[in-house]
Design an enzyme around this catalytic site. Structure first.
Site, mmCIF file in Angstrom:
data_model
loop_
_atom_site.group_PDB
_atom_site.id
_atom_site.type_symbol
_atom_site.label_atom_id
_atom_site.label_comp_id
_atom_site.label_asym_id
_atom_site.label_seq_id
_atom_site.Cartn_x
_atom_site.Cartn_y
_atom_site.Cartn_z
ATOM 1 N N THR A 1 36.890 48.116 37.308
ATOM 2 C CA THR A 1 35.447 47.994 37.119
ATOM 3 C C THR A 1 34.736 49.271 37.550
ATOM 4 O OG1 THR A 1 35.487 45.601 37.383
ATOM 5 C CG2 THR A 1 33.393 46.701 37.831
ATOM 6 N N GLN B 1 40.250 42.287 29.400
ATOM 7 C CA GLN B 1 40.262 41.310 30.485
ATOM 8 C C GLN B 1 38.980 40.469 30.435
ATOM 9 O OE1 GLN B 1 39.574 41.984 34.760
ATOM 10 N NE2 GLN B 1 41.704 41.404 35.086
ATOM 11 N N HIS C 1 41.174 36.602 33.430
ATOM 12 C CA HIS C 1 40.984 36.964 34.838
ATOM 13 C C HIS C 1 40.875 35.674 35.663
ATOM 14 C CE1 HIS C 1 40.010 38.955 38.445
ATOM 15 N NE2 HIS C 1 39.157 39.857 38.009
ATOM 16 N N HIS D 1 41.121 36.954 42.493
ATOM 17 C CA HIS D 1 40.120 37.599 43.351
ATOM 18 C C HIS D 1 38.847 36.797 43.604
ATOM 19 C CE1 HIS D 1 42.032 41.759 42.429
ATOM 20 N NE2 HIS D 1 42.574 41.177 43.487
ATOM 21 N N TYR E 1 37.047 34.893 41.641
ATOM 22 C CA TYR E 1 36.098 34.680 40.549
ATOM 23 C C TYR E 1 36.260 33.249 40.013
ATOM 24 C CZ TYR E 1 35.316 39.653 41.062
ATOM 25 O OH TYR E 1 35.006 40.883 41.598
ATOM 26 N N ARG F 1 45.934 36.929 34.887
ATOM 27 C CA ARG F 1 46.046 37.610 36.172
ATOM 28 C C ARG F 1 45.799 36.625 37.312
ATOM 29 N NH1 ARG F 1 42.992 42.993 38.783
ATOM 30 N NH2 ARG F 1 44.968 44.028 39.214
ATOM 31 N N ARG G 1 43.034 53.069 40.882
ATOM 32 C CA ARG G 1 42.296 54.152 41.533
ATOM 33 C C ARG G 1 42.846 55.527 41.175
ATOM 34 N NH1 ARG G 1 42.643 51.241 47.326
ATOM 35 N NH2 ARG G 1 44.747 51.014 46.511
#
Length: 410
Positions: free
Chosen positions: A31, A106, A183, A186, A188, A235, A350
């Site tokens: 993101t 995603q 997704h 995490h 969500y 995921r 990253r």
């Protein structure tokens, strides 16, 4: 220069759905807030994804993408719910395919961690499995916006599954994506349904593990029927403590919940509905934060949990993500995981941001360019398209790049 990873399984082809991926390095969902205000993909995004597709046969997974207005909202995050979004994404997937690479979209629904103020502005409610906030700060923000959290009705759940997710998947195919990735990690929305800390429902979508997993599995089944199971991925993050999740601290151990989900996915595979891949987030990372710090100081004893149970149940292609650069340039854990079987891919986010040619750098053992964390979530070009390939020097003016805002591709 150090010894490259060319001789590892990382650089062996792998079958993902009906496609052959040339190497087992994936650009994980990342993101970055570079879409336009109406959630259309931008010129900045086009360059970003195209640059990271430069090594033919690379798998790129889009940043998390809203499936509908009620699935968010955050500013400058791309969507996939209307024709304009489709047209914008099509320019990006065309560019990725022109490089000989592949791309997944995603699909994202925020649930209780959405922006109550932005939702209110669009006449939308802050919703979740149950009316439970992930933190006291979230509660205060919702109350300040006069948009308190509420539980979805079963009718709304059905609408989200059979309208929002189906529409998004069809749109993703029309936009040229090779896969969709659901997704469900995490903290969500779909994770909020899966985990008892956020799901205290007593109807068909709460209580037992089977009922908490119902929404996720209904989406998997619907999309498998709609676009083909070989184009669907999902995921999961069993150990996350991000956004109010409890990981191993919950009353129901994550292995219990997620073993059921993974076993159900494998049952479907056994019956001819094999998903393209299963993506799992390693317990070394939660959300955008490392459990144990950055490169060079990982203490394995600080990491609680293991995804070994997933690999014992799931027999298909698997994508593992989560701080595989902690011991760079040795990459001991990466080598162990990718060489441990013939079906594992490794995701990077990253370092893919700061190294557009990451695939070649890992292959040849070239030095990695450090990323600039504080520029990840900016809304300009600096720290996004201001990184070059190895041995190339990119001259730019930071102030000028910070004035470059996203322009719609449509």
């Amino acid at each position: 220069m150090t010894v490259g990873l060319e001789k590892t399984n990382l650089f062996k082809p792998i079958t993902v759905g009906k496609n052959t991926i040339n190497q087992r390095i994936a650009f994980a969902p990342t993101t970055r807030f570079r879409a336009t205000d109406d959630h259309t993909p931008s010129d900045l995004m086009l360059q970003h994804y195209s640059d990271r597709a430069q090594t033919p046969g690379t798998l790129l997974i889009s940043e998390a993408t809203f499936i509908s207005p009620r699935s968010g909202l955050y500013p400058n995050i791309p969507g996939i719910w209307n024709d304009k979004h489709v047209q914008g994404w099509k320019k990006i997937t065309d560019a990725v395919h022109a490089k000989g690479s592949y791309m997944a979209c995603q699909l994202w629904f925020l649930g209780r961690v959405g922006s109550p103020g932005l939702l209110k502005k669009h006449g939308l409610d802050l919703v979740s499995a149950s009316p439970l906030y992930d933190s006291e700060d979230s509660k205060k923000a919702a109350e300040a916006a006069d948009n308190p959290i509420r539980a979805l009705t079963e009718e709304e759940i059905h609408s989200i599954i059979y309208e929002d997710y189906k529409n998004a998947a069809i749109n993703a195919m029309n936009a040229g994506f090779d896969y969709v990735e659901i997704h469900s990690a995490h903290g969500y929305m779909l994770d909020q349904f899966l985990q008892p800390v956020s799901n205290q429902r007593t109807d068909n979508y709460g209580g037992s593990i089977e009922k908490r997993a119902r929404m996720v599995l209904e989406i998997v089944d619907l999309l498998s029927e709609t676009i083909g199971a070989e184009k669907v991925a999902i995921r999961l993050s069993p150990w996350t403590k991000f956004q109010g999740m409890k990981g191993d601290e919950d009353s129901v151990h994550p292995i219990t919940t997620f073993s059921y989900v993974v076993n159900e996915l494998q049952k479907r595979a056994n019956n001819g509905k094999q998903l393209a891949y299963l993506s799992v987030v390693e317990p070394r990372i939660t959300g955008g934060r490392d459990i144990v710090g950055l490169i060079g100081d990982l203490d394995i004893s600080d990491v609680v949990g293991s995804n070994d149970f997933v690999k014992s149940l799931w027999k298909g292609a698997i994508l593992q993500t989560g701080n595989y650069t902690y011991d760079y340039p040795e990459f001991s854990l990466l080598k162990s995981d990718v060489n441990g079987d013939d079906r594992t891919m490794i995701g990077f986010s990253r370092f893919f941001t700061s190294n557009p040619d990451l695939v070649e750098r890992l292959k040849e053992g070239h030095e990695l360019t450090p990323y600039v964390r504080h520029l990840f979530y900016a809304n300009h070009n600096n720290g996004y398209n201001t990184f070059s390939n190895y041995g190339k020097e990119l001259h730019y003016d930071s102030e000028a790049e910070e004035k470059k805002r996203p322009l719609s591709l449509v």
